[in-house]
Structures are given as structure tokens and as C-alpha cells.
Design an enzyme around this catalytic site. Structure first.
Site, PDB file in Angstrom:
ATOM      1  N   CYS A  35      -2.377   5.446  -4.087  1.00 52.16           N
ATOM      2  CA  CYS A  35      -2.977   4.113  -4.112  1.00 52.16           C
ATOM      3  C   CYS A  35      -4.148   4.086  -5.093  1.00 52.16           C
ATOM      4  CB  CYS A  35      -3.440   3.721  -2.713  1.00 52.16           C
ATOM      5  SG  CYS A  35      -3.982   2.010  -2.594  1.00 52.16           S
ATOM      6  N   HIS A  68       0.860  -1.184   0.000  1.00 58.76           N
ATOM      7  CA  HIS A  68       0.000   0.000   0.000  1.00 58.76           C
ATOM      8  C   HIS A  68       0.894   1.231   0.000  1.00 58.76           C
ATOM      9  CE1 HIS A  68      -3.611  -2.374   0.638  1.00 58.76           C
ATOM     10  NE2 HIS A  68      -2.927  -3.081   1.518  1.00 58.76           N
TER      11      HIS A  68
END
Length: 110
Positions: free
Chosen positions: A34, A22
Site C-alpha cells: 500500500c 487497500h
């Protein structure tokens, strides 16, 4: 950090990719790095599935942020264009001084 390994064959054609991690740019739900990477990646997978006849393999784990996607054969003209477009977007993100520390790209010959 988002890690993306782009697979390419001896002819330098992209044949798939593996992503994990992430970005950590911002809080969950607010992370534009993201979101941008996810849109590029997921749209490429969906477009190849919808608009080409290419045979593919997909393994994913949402909790870990893992997507391992590959074409089983030489990429069609359409799949090649879609993968080229995804890689262009990811390279542009990784080259941008505002986002480079949140995305890591590597290329691997398969």
C-alpha cells in the site's frame, strides 16, 4: 487488493487512472505494498500539478482508498514522462511474485 485502472488514449499515451481498495499485505501502517503504490500514485499527481501546465481532474475518497485522476487534454511531454514512470513502477509491483496478489492493474482506452 489495490485495483488500478490506467487510462490511455488511442495513441497509447497514458491520460490518467483510477485506484481503489487497500492492499491487505499487512496491518494498517505496516503495509509496504500500500505504501509503495501510494507513493507512486500520489507523487505522480503532485508532480504533474507542480511541474506541468496540464489541466487535470481529481476526485478522491481517503476512506475508500479511491483516487480518480485524469488529464483533460493530450498529455504534455512532462506529464507523459511522469505517468509512464508511475505505470512502470505499478507494473513492476504487479509482476513481482511477492506482491502480485495484492495489486490488480487493468488498462482502458478512453
Amino acid at each position: 487488493m489495490i485495483h488500478v485502472t490506467i487510462y490511455r488514449n488511442k495513441r497509447k499515451e497514458y491520460t490518467g487512472f483510477k485506484t481503489y481498495g487497500h492492499a491487505g499485505f499487512s496491518d494498517e501502517g505496516q503495509d509496504i505494498v500500500c505504501a509503495a503504490a501510494s507513493v507512486l500514485i500520489i507523487n505522480t499527481v503532485n508532480a504533474i500539478e507542480k511541474f506541468t501546465e496540464d489541466r487535470t481532474s481529481l476526485v478522491s475518497d481517503d476512506a475508500e482508498g479511491v483516487i480518480d485522476y485524469s488529464l483533460k487534454d493530450k498529455p504534455s511531454k512532462e506529464a507523459k514522462l511522469l505517468l509512464d514512470t508511475m505505470v512502470l513502477g505499478l507494473v513492476e509491483m504487479s509482476d513481482d511474485e511477492n506482491y502480485a496478489e495484492y495489486i490488480d492493474l487493468t488498462f482502458e482506452e478512453v
